[in-house]
Design a protein around this motif. Structure first.
Motif, mmCIF file in Angstrom:
data_model
loop_
_atom_site.group_PDB
_atom_site.id
_atom_site.type_symbol
_atom_site.label_atom_id
_atom_site.label_comp_id
_atom_site.label_asym_id
_atom_site.label_seq_id
_atom_site.Cartn_x
_atom_site.Cartn_y
_atom_site.Cartn_z
ATOM 1 N N ALA A 33 0.717 -1.091 -0.044
ATOM 2 C CA ALA A 33 0.014 -0.042 0.105
ATOM 3 C C ALA A 33 0.918 1.378 -0.037
ATOM 4 N N ILE A 34 0.446 2.273 -0.736
ATOM 5 C CA ILE A 34 1.122 3.670 -0.709
ATOM 6 C C ILE A 34 0.110 4.700 -0.910
ATOM 7 N N ILE A 35 0.562 5.592 -0.535
ATOM 8 C CA ILE A 35 -0.084 7.077 -0.699
ATOM 9 C C ILE A 35 0.612 7.961 -1.528
ATOM 10 N N VAL A 80 4.548 3.143 1.713
ATOM 11 C CA VAL A 80 5.324 4.526 1.279
ATOM 12 C C VAL A 80 4.685 5.561 1.075
ATOM 13 N N ALA A 81 4.695 6.852 1.544
ATOM 14 C CA ALA A 81 4.020 8.100 1.215
ATOM 15 C C ALA A 81 4.970 8.838 0.186
ATOM 16 N N PHE A 82 4.173 9.275 -1.281
ATOM 17 C CA PHE A 82 4.825 10.084 -2.063
ATOM 18 C C PHE A 82 4.367 11.541 -1.865
ATOM 19 N N MET A 83 5.157 12.479 -1.466
ATOM 20 C CA MET A 83 4.757 13.698 -0.883
ATOM 21 C C MET A 83 4.890 14.733 -2.133
ATOM 22 N N CYS A 118 1.014 8.122 8.809
ATOM 23 C CA CYS A 118 0.686 6.845 8.594
ATOM 24 C C CYS A 118 1.743 5.917 7.785
ATOM 25 N N ALA A 119 2.788 6.476 7.107
ATOM 26 C CA ALA A 119 3.569 5.840 6.364
ATOM 27 C C ALA A 119 4.774 5.362 7.186
ATOM 28 N N GLN A 120 5.189 3.947 6.527
ATOM 29 C CA GLN A 120 6.485 3.679 7.079
ATOM 30 C C GLN A 120 7.779 4.319 6.498
#
Length: 253
Positions: free
Chosen positions: A95-97, A168-171, A199-201
């Protein structure tokens, strides 16, 4: 020098000095004042400069935040390279954001078909782009849609993020600096970004070099909270070193 390169140098100078002058720019680049005026018109249409008598000023000085369509038209080659480099940070599955933004939007387009991913987004356009992908399960955060950025914000999204965990969160960010960290003009959007990182590792910022020249109203992360920054090769060596010394790995592509 190509026109696009000159225009980016003009934009950089305007942001650094707070304004630029037509005559001085013509002398600096060895072109006519008519050429500079055409450059300023292009930059104004892109929503990053505002023409004034004898020159131009960056829209940030006016308290404006360029709309999504305007921002999507600048630094296109750099954004494409950054998005492609970000593919190396995707999990094989999981899961990713993906945060709302123009560079993150290019990452959405580039996601390969061989990855089985759950993707959380806070942007209706990004959700639409992903919805037809057979290998992607899409979740869109609720909330009010900001017209300027087409990002969903406020309590509905914050409650959902509080219950999520992603790999992973891609910001995205409007500004990034050693002193102020990652910033954006709107407090509601900053709150969503802050919750995404929480909420991201791992968190990866996708930002071209122009994002390192300004700070905006609201900070949503300090540099040590970010694991990696992917930017382009035009980021100054010294600045890249200072940013890396603050915590995140800096990748220039």
């Amino acid at each position: 020098m190509y026109a696009e390169e000159r225009q980016q140098e003009i934009l950089r100078a305007a942001r650094a000095a707070g304004q630029v002058n037509v005559v001085s720019l013509a002398e600096q680049f060895g072109v006519t004042t008519e050429t500079i005026r055409r450059d300023l018109t292009v930059l104004e249409r892109a929503g990053v400069l505002r023409r004034v008598h004898g020159g131009a000023i960056p829209v940030e000085r006016l308290g404006f935040e360029p709309a999504l369509a305007a921002r999507d038209e600048v630094m296109t080659e750099e954004k494409e390279r950054i998005a492609k480099a970000a593919l190396a940070e995707l999990p094989q599955d999981g899961a990713i954001i993906i945060d709302a933004g123009t560079t993150t939007g290019r990452l959405v387009q580039a996601i390969p078909a061989d990855r089985e991913l759950t993707v959380v987004v806070n942007s209706p356009p990004l959700a639409t782009a992903l919805a037809t992908r057979a290998n992607v399960t899409v979740f869109m955060l609720g909330g009010r849609v900001r017209r300027r950025t087409l990002a969903n914000v406020e309590d509905w999204g914050l409650r959902q993020l509080s219950e999520l965990h992603v790999d992973v969160a891609f910001m995205a960010a409007n500004g990034c600096s050693v002193a102020k960290g990652l910033t954006t003009p709107d407090p509601a959007e900053a709150a969503i970004k802050r919750a995404m990182i929480a909420c991201a590792q791992r968190s990866v910022l996708l930002a071209d070099h122009t994002k390192f020249s300004d700070n905006y109203l609201t900070r949503f992360a300090a540099l040590p909270e970010i694991d990696m920054i992917i930017t382009d090769t035009r980021l100054d060596d010294q600045l890249a070193g200072d940013v890396a010394a603050a915590g995140p790995e800096v990748v220039r592509v």
